[in-house]
Design a protein around this motif. Structure first.
Motif, PDB file in Angstrom:
ATOM      1  N   ASN A 101       0.663 -91.086  42.615  1.00  0.00           N
ATOM      2  CA  ASN A 101      -0.557 -91.889  42.719  1.00  0.00           C
ATOM      3  C   ASN A 101      -0.709 -92.493  44.109  1.00  0.00           C
ATOM      4  OD1 ASN A 101      -1.335 -91.368  40.106  1.00  0.00           O
ATOM      5  ND2 ASN A 101      -0.330 -93.176  39.272  1.00  0.00           N
ATOM      6  N   ILE A 102       0.373 -92.983  44.666  1.00  0.00           N
ATOM      7  CA  ILE A 102       0.325 -93.555  46.018  1.00  0.00           C
ATOM      8  C   ILE A 102      -0.077 -92.483  47.017  1.00  0.00           C
ATOM      9  CG2 ILE A 102       1.769 -94.490  47.881  1.00  0.00           C
ATOM     10  CD1 ILE A 102       3.360 -95.989  45.697  1.00  0.00           C
ATOM     11  N   PHE A 103       0.501 -91.288  46.884  1.00  0.00           N
ATOM     12  CA  PHE A 103       0.172 -90.190  47.788  1.00  0.00           C
ATOM     13  C   PHE A 103      -1.304 -89.817  47.672  1.00  0.00           C
ATOM     14  CE2 PHE A 103      -0.123 -85.598  48.677  1.00  0.00           C
ATOM     15  CZ  PHE A 103       0.313 -85.603  49.993  1.00  0.00           C
ATOM     16  N   GLU A 104      -1.802 -89.689  46.444  1.00  0.00           N
ATOM     17  CA  GLU A 104      -3.209 -89.339  46.244  1.00  0.00           C
ATOM     18  C   GLU A 104      -4.135 -90.400  46.826  1.00  0.00           C
ATOM     19  OE1 GLU A 104      -3.645 -88.716  42.062  1.00  0.00           O
ATOM     20  OE2 GLU A 104      -2.735 -86.717  42.140  1.00  0.00           O
ATOM     21  N   ASP A 105      -3.801 -91.664  46.633  1.00  0.00           N
ATOM     22  CA  ASP A 105      -4.629 -92.750  47.187  1.00  0.00           C
ATOM     23  C   ASP A 105      -4.648 -92.692  48.711  1.00  0.00           C
ATOM     24  OD1 ASP A 105      -5.167 -93.632  44.650  1.00  0.00           O
ATOM     25  OD2 ASP A 105      -3.693 -95.269  44.688  1.00  0.00           O
ATOM     26  N   ARG A 106      -3.514 -92.458  49.307  1.00  0.00           N
ATOM     27  CA  ARG A 106      -3.467 -92.423  50.778  1.00  0.00           C
ATOM     28  C   ARG A 106      -4.210 -91.212  51.332  1.00  0.00           C
ATOM     29  NH1 ARG A 106       2.462 -94.808  52.414  1.00  0.00           N
ATOM     30  NH2 ARG A 106       2.089 -96.859  51.508  1.00  0.00           N
ATOM     31  N   VAL A 107      -4.099 -90.068  50.664  1.00  0.00           N
ATOM     32  CA  VAL A 107      -4.833 -88.882  51.106  1.00  0.00           C
ATOM     33  C   VAL A 107      -6.334 -89.130  50.970  1.00  0.00           C
ATOM     34  CG1 VAL A 107      -5.332 -86.471  50.538  1.00  0.00           C
ATOM     35  CG2 VAL A 107      -2.976 -87.245  50.701  1.00  0.00           C
ATOM     36  N   ALA A 108      -6.762 -89.724  49.849  1.00  0.00           N
ATOM     37  CA  ALA A 108      -8.187 -90.026  49.647  1.00  0.00           C
ATOM     38  C   ALA A 108      -8.688 -90.995  50.708  1.00  0.00           C
ATOM     39  CB  ALA A 108      -8.406 -90.591  48.249  1.00  0.00           C
ATOM     40  N   THR A 109      -7.891 -91.998  51.047  1.00  0.00           N
ATOM     41  CA  THR A 109      -8.277 -92.962  52.083  1.00  0.00           C
ATOM     42  C   THR A 109      -8.404 -92.265  53.437  1.00  0.00           C
ATOM     43  OG1 THR A 109      -7.121 -94.706  50.882  1.00  0.00           O
ATOM     44  CG2 THR A 109      -7.633 -95.143  53.182  1.00  0.00           C
ATOM     45  N   ALA A 110      -7.451 -91.403  53.759  1.00  0.00           N
ATOM     46  CA  ALA A 110      -7.498 -90.693  55.041  1.00  0.00           C
ATOM     47  C   ALA A 110      -8.711 -89.768  55.102  1.00  0.00           C
ATOM     48  CB  ALA A 110      -6.209 -89.888  55.243  1.00  0.00           C
ATOM     49  N   LEU A 111      -8.989 -89.046  54.033  1.00  0.00           N
ATOM     50  CA  LEU A 111     -10.169 -88.171  54.016  1.00  0.00           C
ATOM     51  C   LEU A 111     -11.458 -88.971  54.111  1.00  0.00           C
ATOM     52  CD1 LEU A 111      -9.123 -85.550  51.312  1.00  0.00           C
ATOM     53  CD2 LEU A 111      -9.280 -85.203  53.787  1.00  0.00           C
ATOM     54  N   ASN A 112     -11.499 -90.107  53.471  1.00  0.00           N
ATOM     55  CA  ASN A 112     -12.684 -90.973  53.531  1.00  0.00           C
ATOM     56  C   ASN A 112     -12.904 -91.478  54.950  1.00  0.00           C
ATOM     57  OD1 ASN A 112     -14.881 -92.409  52.664  1.00  0.00           O
ATOM     58  ND2 ASN A 112     -13.676 -94.124  51.874  1.00  0.00           N
ATOM     59  N   LYS A 113     -11.817 -91.839  55.642  1.00  0.00           N
ATOM     60  CA  LYS A 113     -11.936 -92.299  57.033  1.00  0.00           C
ATOM     61  C   LYS A 113     -12.443 -91.181  57.938  1.00  0.00           C
ATOM     62  CE  LYS A 113      -8.469 -95.957  57.026  1.00  0.00           C
ATOM     63  NZ  LYS A 113      -7.171 -96.398  57.534  1.00  0.00           N
ATOM     64  N   LEU A 114     -12.091 -89.942  57.604  1.00  0.00           N
ATOM     65  CA  LEU A 114     -12.555 -88.809  58.402  1.00  0.00           C
ATOM     66  C   LEU A 114     -13.980 -88.393  58.046  1.00  0.00           C
ATOM     67  CD1 LEU A 114      -9.334 -86.613  58.342  1.00  0.00           C
ATOM     68  CD2 LEU A 114     -10.240 -87.901  60.281  1.00  0.00           C
ATOM     69  N   GLY A 115     -14.541 -89.002  57.012  1.00  0.00           N
ATOM     70  CA  GLY A 115     -15.908 -88.701  56.632  1.00  0.00           C
ATOM     71  C   GLY A 115     -16.034 -87.562  55.649  1.00  0.00           C
ATOM     72  N   VAL A 116     -14.959 -87.130  55.061  1.00  0.00           N
ATOM     73  CA  VAL A 116     -15.005 -86.048  54.077  1.00  0.00           C
ATOM     74  C   VAL A 116     -15.446 -86.663  52.747  1.00  0.00           C
ATOM     75  CG1 VAL A 116     -13.650 -84.319  52.848  1.00  0.00           C
ATOM     76  CG2 VAL A 116     -13.198 -84.779  55.256  1.00  0.00           C
ATOM     77  N   PRO A 117     -16.538 -86.133  52.181  1.00  0.00           N
ATOM     78  CA  PRO A 117     -17.005 -86.710  50.911  1.00  0.00           C
ATOM     79  C   PRO A 117     -16.042 -86.377  49.778  1.00  0.00           C
ATOM     80  CG  PRO A 117     -18.306 -84.788  51.474  1.00  0.00           C
ATOM     81  CD  PRO A 117     -17.396 -85.046  52.643  1.00  0.00           C
ATOM     82  N   SER A 118     -15.956 -87.288  48.835  1.00  0.00           N
ATOM     83  CA  SER A 118     -15.082 -87.068  47.690  1.00  0.00           C
ATOM     84  C   SER A 118     -15.811 -86.221  46.652  1.00  0.00           C
ATOM     85  CB  SER A 118     -14.669 -88.410  47.076  1.00  0.00           C
ATOM     86  OG  SER A 118     -15.798 -89.044  46.508  1.00  0.00           O
TER      87      SER A 118
END
Length: 179
Positions: A101-118
């Motif tokens: 869960n921690i890994f998924e949250d951090r990857v989602a945060t990093a992708l969000n910062k890069l502007g990749v839509p979820s």
């Protein structure tokens, strides 16, 4: 010791016949001790087999009791070890889930910062497009083919291009009106 008795016996014979009842009593006593020993040996032989069988039975009984106790102890130890193993594996599984869960949250945060839509962003956009398509159709426009949600995440470049395309079209139409 026999030589001493013979010497003393010879001395007693020379002294007279007074010592002869004593030597006869000693001989009789020795004969009785010998016979008692033979009787004890015979009895031990006869009852020795019975005593041996009795000891074997008692030993077998004790062995069975000992094995039962040992098996009980082994089963207790096995249950304790399996309980501890289950506890450890459940704790480890919990830790892996938490780490995931921690890994998924951090990857989602990093992708969000890069502007990749979820995936949620893409789904909401598709729903909005479908709703707008239906509105256009109800106003009398041509029915457009309804798009289905893509199974893969949308890349950043197409998302930017999709955002810039309506802005470019609006600029072109405003230039055309102005000219």
């Amino acid at each position: 010791m026999v030589k001493k008795i013979q010497k003393s016996g010879n001395a007693a014979q020379s002294a007279g016949q007074a010592a002869s009842p004593l030597s006869g009593a000693i001989k009789d006593s020795a004969q009785q001790i010998w016979l008692a020993g033979l009787g004890a040996f015979s009895k031990a032989q006869a009852e020795g087999g019975k005593a041996f069988d009795t000891l074997v039975k008692e030993g077998l009984s004790i062995q069975r009791k000992t094995q039962a106790v040992a098996e009980e102890r082994i089963s207790e130890a096995t249950s304790r070890v399996s309980t501890m193993a289950n506890d450890i594996s459940s704790k480890a599984a919990g830790k892996w889930d938490k780490l995931e869960n921690i890994f998924e949250d951090r990857v989602a945060t990093a992708l969000n910062k890069l502007g990749v839509p979820s995936a949620r962003d893409v789904e909401s956009l598709i729903e909005r497009i479908d709703a707008l398509t239906q509105q256009v159709h109800s106003l009398g426009g041509k029915p457009a083919a309804v798009r289905k949600a893509p199974t893969k995440a949308v890349a950043k470049a197409p998302a930017k291009a999709a955002r810039k395309a309506p802005a470019k079209a609006a600029r072109k139409s405003s230039r055309a009106k102005a000219a």
